[in-house]
Design an enzyme around this catalytic site. Structure first.
Site, PDB file in Angstrom:
ATOM      1  N   ASP A 179       0.870  -1.170   0.000  1.00 37.49           N
ATOM      2  CA  ASP A 179       0.000   0.000   0.000  1.00 37.49           C
ATOM      3  C   ASP A 179       0.911   1.226   0.000  1.00 37.49           C
ATOM      4  O   ASP A 179       1.579   1.517   0.996  1.00 37.49           O
ATOM      5  CB  ASP A 179      -0.894  -0.019   1.236  1.00 37.49           C
ATOM      6  CG  ASP A 179      -1.802   1.199   1.337  1.00 37.49           C
ATOM      7  OD1 ASP A 179      -1.675   2.119   0.493  1.00 37.49           O
ATOM      8  OD2 ASP A 179      -2.611   1.246   2.274  1.00 37.49           O
ATOM      9  N   TYR A 221      -6.538  15.384  -7.710  1.00 35.50           N
ATOM     10  CA  TYR A 221      -5.667  14.597  -8.592  1.00 35.50           C
ATOM     11  C   TYR A 221      -4.788  15.527  -9.423  1.00 35.50           C
ATOM     12  O   TYR A 221      -3.571  15.322  -9.541  1.00 35.50           O
ATOM     13  CB  TYR A 221      -6.528  13.721  -9.496  1.00 35.50           C
ATOM     14  CG  TYR A 221      -5.765  12.870 -10.483  1.00 35.50           C
ATOM     15  CD1 TYR A 221      -5.110  11.715 -10.074  1.00 35.50           C
ATOM     16  CD2 TYR A 221      -5.729  13.214 -11.835  1.00 35.50           C
ATOM     17  CE1 TYR A 221      -4.428  10.917 -10.987  1.00 35.50           C
ATOM     18  CE2 TYR A 221      -5.057  12.427 -12.756  1.00 35.50           C
ATOM     19  CZ  TYR A 221      -4.405  11.283 -12.323  1.00 35.50           C
ATOM     20  OH  TYR A 221      -3.730  10.504 -13.239  1.00 35.50           O
ATOM     21  N   VAL A 274      -5.204   7.129 -21.846  1.00 37.12           N
ATOM     22  CA  VAL A 274      -4.755   5.819 -22.289  1.00 37.12           C
ATOM     23  C   VAL A 274      -5.896   4.830 -22.151  1.00 37.12           C
ATOM     24  O   VAL A 274      -6.576   4.783 -21.116  1.00 37.12           O
ATOM     25  CB  VAL A 274      -3.536   5.361 -21.459  1.00 37.12           C
ATOM     26  CG1 VAL A 274      -3.029   4.008 -21.951  1.00 37.12           C
ATOM     27  CG2 VAL A 274      -2.429   6.414 -21.535  1.00 37.12           C
TER      28      VAL A 274
END
Length: 270
Positions: free
Chosen positions: A86, A178, A211
């Site tokens: 993690d 993000y 992508v």
């Protein structure tokens, strides 16, 4: 003698399944990939294995990652190594990096690929969610780099490739955290390149466009994908192999004077 060595390297890479450009300098290089169990990361693991590199990768998706190892092992010059990790747990990340370094016998190349682009609105962001998004998209890149620098210095150099994103260059919707993290990665790259350059450690950012992976198909309808293609300069959907082709070049000795910059593979998306 050089010609003979390169020929042997080419044969090794072909035997491992390389179908595009072959880089003799990547044969036997020790490579760590974060988030290598699916999507772009899986494509990166596959590409380095096909070059005859020694590859280790981390991910939290155990079943998918083991499937990658099983799929690539029969044709691999070196069996890829998977470690569950993690990346938001820095102590666990450091342990995993140390284990992989030990198993590979060092580290020559680090690919900081792992990230998570879950959508979110401004209104729903809490301090805890902010911290979690920075942990999964930004913080681990620094600490993974910090972990491999000593080994790279002992080896006389290395390559660190950090994954950014086209998203903040475009200002896409519902990705404010993000995009904040991905913008910061380009600054991280510039700083690391300056501080590590005299040790012959090169650092660059890979900036992918949209992508075509199973995860991205989760977010876009066929109509949405058509809109992306219409905004690109080139027709077609970017594949993980297209990103891997750029990564291989920048990781190889052919890019020995490339550092401190951002390299786009986005089909000219504007």
């Amino acid at each position: 003698m050089t010609h003979i060595l390169e020929t042997e390297s080419v044969l090794q890479a072909k035997a491992a399944g390389a179908t595009g450009a072959i880089y003799p300098s990547l044969v036997d290089k020790r490579v760590i990939v974060t988030g290598g169990g699916s999507g772009i990361g899986e494509g990166l693991v596959e590409a380095f294995v096909a070059q005859g590199s020694r590859v280790a990768f981390i991910d939290i998706a155990d079943d998918a990652s083991r499937a990658v190892v099983d799929r690539l092992t029969p044709d691999a010059a070196h069996t890829p190594v998977f470690r569950h990790c993690d990346i938001t747990d820095i102590d666990s990340l450091k342990r995993a990096m140390a284990e992989m370094e030990h198993e590979l016998g060092g580290v020559d190349i680090l690919i900081n690929n792992a990230a998570n682009d879950d959508r979110h609105s401004i209104e729903e962001v809490t301090p805890a969610y902010w911290d979690e998004r920075m942990a999964v998209n930004l913080r681990h890149q620094f600490f993974a780099a910090q972990a491999v620098v000593p080994a790279m210095k002992r080896a006389g150099g290395g390559v660190i490739l950090n994954f950014g994103s086209i998203s903040w260059h475009l200002g896409l919707n519902d990705l404010v955290l993000y995009q904040t993290a991905k913008a910061a990665i380009e600054g991280l790259t510039r700083s690391l390149a300056r501080d590590l350059g005299r040790a012959d450690i090169r650092v660059n950012t890979i900036v992918p466009g949209n992508v075509q992976t199973p995860r991205q198909e989760k977010w876009y309808t066929p109509e949405g994908e058509a809109e992306i293609v219409s905004a690109q300069c080139l027709d077609g959907r970017i594949q993980p192999a297209d990103v891997a082709a750029l990564v291989l070049f920048l990781a190889s000795d052919d890019a020995k004077m490339c550092t401190g910059h951002d390299y786009f593979v986005d089909a000219g998306w504007r």
